[in-house]
Scaffold this active site. Structure first.
Site, PDB file in Angstrom:
ATOM      1  N   ARG A 179       0.799  -1.226   0.000  1.00 48.51           N
ATOM      2  CA  ARG A 179       0.000   0.000   0.000  1.00 48.51           C
ATOM      3  C   ARG A 179       0.834   1.280   0.000  1.00 48.51           C
ATOM      4  O   ARG A 179       0.400   2.308   0.521  1.00 48.51           O
ATOM      5  CB  ARG A 179      -0.983   0.010   1.177  1.00 48.51           C
ATOM      6  CG  ARG A 179      -1.991  -1.101   1.154  1.00 48.51           C
ATOM      7  CD  ARG A 179      -2.924  -1.022  -0.070  1.00 48.51           C
ATOM      8  NE  ARG A 179      -3.768  -2.211  -0.140  1.00 48.51           N
ATOM      9  CZ  ARG A 179      -3.473  -3.296  -0.849  1.00 48.51           C
ATOM     10  NH1 ARG A 179      -2.373  -3.338  -1.586  1.00 48.51           N
ATOM     11  NH2 ARG A 179      -4.265  -4.334  -0.865  1.00 48.51           N
ATOM     12  N   SER A 228     -10.320   1.596   3.282  1.00 42.63           N
ATOM     13  CA  SER A 228      -9.584   0.963   4.383  1.00 42.63           C
ATOM     14  C   SER A 228      -8.796   2.015   5.157  1.00 42.63           C
ATOM     15  O   SER A 228      -7.998   2.752   4.567  1.00 42.63           O
ATOM     16  CB  SER A 228      -8.625  -0.099   3.836  1.00 42.63           C
ATOM     17  OG  SER A 228      -9.338  -1.154   3.245  1.00 42.63           O
ATOM     18  N   GLU A 302      -3.646   3.747   6.296  1.00 40.06           N
ATOM     19  CA  GLU A 302      -3.646   3.703   4.835  1.00 40.06           C
ATOM     20  C   GLU A 302      -4.226   5.007   4.289  1.00 40.06           C
ATOM     21  O   GLU A 302      -3.885   5.448   3.195  1.00 40.06           O
ATOM     22  CB  GLU A 302      -4.480   2.503   4.370  1.00 40.06           C
ATOM     23  CG  GLU A 302      -4.411   2.210   2.898  1.00 40.06           C
ATOM     24  CD  GLU A 302      -5.063   0.876   2.542  1.00 40.06           C
ATOM     25  OE1 GLU A 302      -5.695   0.823   1.477  1.00 40.06           O
ATOM     26  OE2 GLU A 302      -4.951  -0.081   3.309  1.00 40.06           O
TER      27      GLU A 302
END
Length: 309
Positions: A179, A228, A302
């Protein structure tokens, strides 16, 4: 920004809004105003915008589709650029090293990219099926799912650095991790080339539909959300899902103001109406603290948080 500067900026980038509410441009529908919100349509326009920002000593922020972005309530000082109006070209270019090369510019939406690949009978991008956002943001965030991420198919990425210079990095030079990416600070993604494999369109579409159905079933996609919040935890062989830790910490369905930890997926925060960035930040802090207390794990966000307190 005074009127003279506004007029000067409008001459170099006509598609511009001043004091534009960022709540119109984020998936969670939250965010104060951007001092300048611009849609450069060509590389020349983008270069001129970068030069203007440097001369005026204004911050320059490139945003994607706003699907994993939280803008604070007082908004964003400086210039926000969005590449969706001009950087939208996509085409199959030929073959390289046994792969079919798919070229896509930064403003192309990821769902559109995946569907185009399927129409062309190309497989490799199904892992990002159903992931919101665009190519530029997806490359910066290394968007993906438990099935894989976008970096697995990247051949090269072109970007503009903070000085306005356009550079292309081949896949060997690009450092990707879970990520996140490691492009130069201040880089604005312009385009990418992906290496894909031929497969029957109906087979590719079947995989896409399966991925999208799973996301729809397990994630609160029908309400304003921020995607997320935390990365899943991984250290050595130890792996922990962020959603499971948050749920076991007793936080599923907890609210602060108009923001709520989704009862459908504990690693997602939704806006139930009237939520502020302050509400969301309070929930993020609560999630982080409670998981740390219960598991001794410091979760890494994130979500990208920008703007003025």
């Amino acid at each position: 920004m005074d009127e003279r500067m506004k007029q000067e900026f409008s001459q170099i980038c006509p598609a511009v809004h001043f004091e534009e509410p960022m709540s119109r441009h984020t998936s969670i529908r939250i965010g104060g105003p951007a001092e300048v919100f611009a849609y450069p349509k060509t590389i020349d326009e983008l270069e001129a915008v970068a030069a203007f920002a440097k001369k005026a000593k204004l911050p320059l922020l490139a945003m994607g589709a706003g699907s994993n972005l939280l803008v604070r309530d007082k908004g964003v000082r400086g210039i926000v650029v969005h590449l969706s109006q001009g950087f939208s070209k996509m085409e199959v270019e030929g073959e390289q090293e046994g792969k079919v090369v798919l070229y896509a510019e930064a403003g192309v939406g990821l769902p559109r990219l995946v569907d185009f690949a399927a129409e062309e009978g190309l497989t490799g991008l199904e892992a990002v099926s159903g992931v919101p956002g665009n190519v530029g943001g997806g490359l910066v965030m290394n968007a993906g799912t438990h099935e894989g991420d976008i970096s697995q198919t990247v051949l090269s990425v072109a970007f503009m650095d903070k000085d306005g210079k356009v550079t292309t990095w081949q896949k060997e030079k690009i450092k990707y991790s879970y990520r996140e990416s490691h492009f130069p600070r201040g880089a604005i993604i312009l385009s990418a080339r992906f290496g894909l494999t031929r497969q029957a369109s109906e087979l590719v579409r079947g995989k896409i539909q399966k991925h999208r159905a799973y996301r729809l079933e397990t994630q609160p996609l029908n309400v304003p959300n921020i995607g997320s919040v935390f990365k899943n935890y991984e250290e050595g062989k130890k792996k922990m899902f962020a959603a499971k830790m948050i749920e076991e910490a007793g936080l599923k369905d907890v609210r602060v103001g108009g923001a709520r930890i989704s009862p459908k997926h504990a690693n997602w925060i939704v806006n139930e109406g009237g939520a502020t960035a302050k509400d969301v930040i309070a929930l993020i802090g609560l999630m982080k603290d409670k998981v740390k207390d219960k598991f001794g794990i410091s979760m890494e966000t994130e979500v990208r948080v920008v703007g003025e307190e």
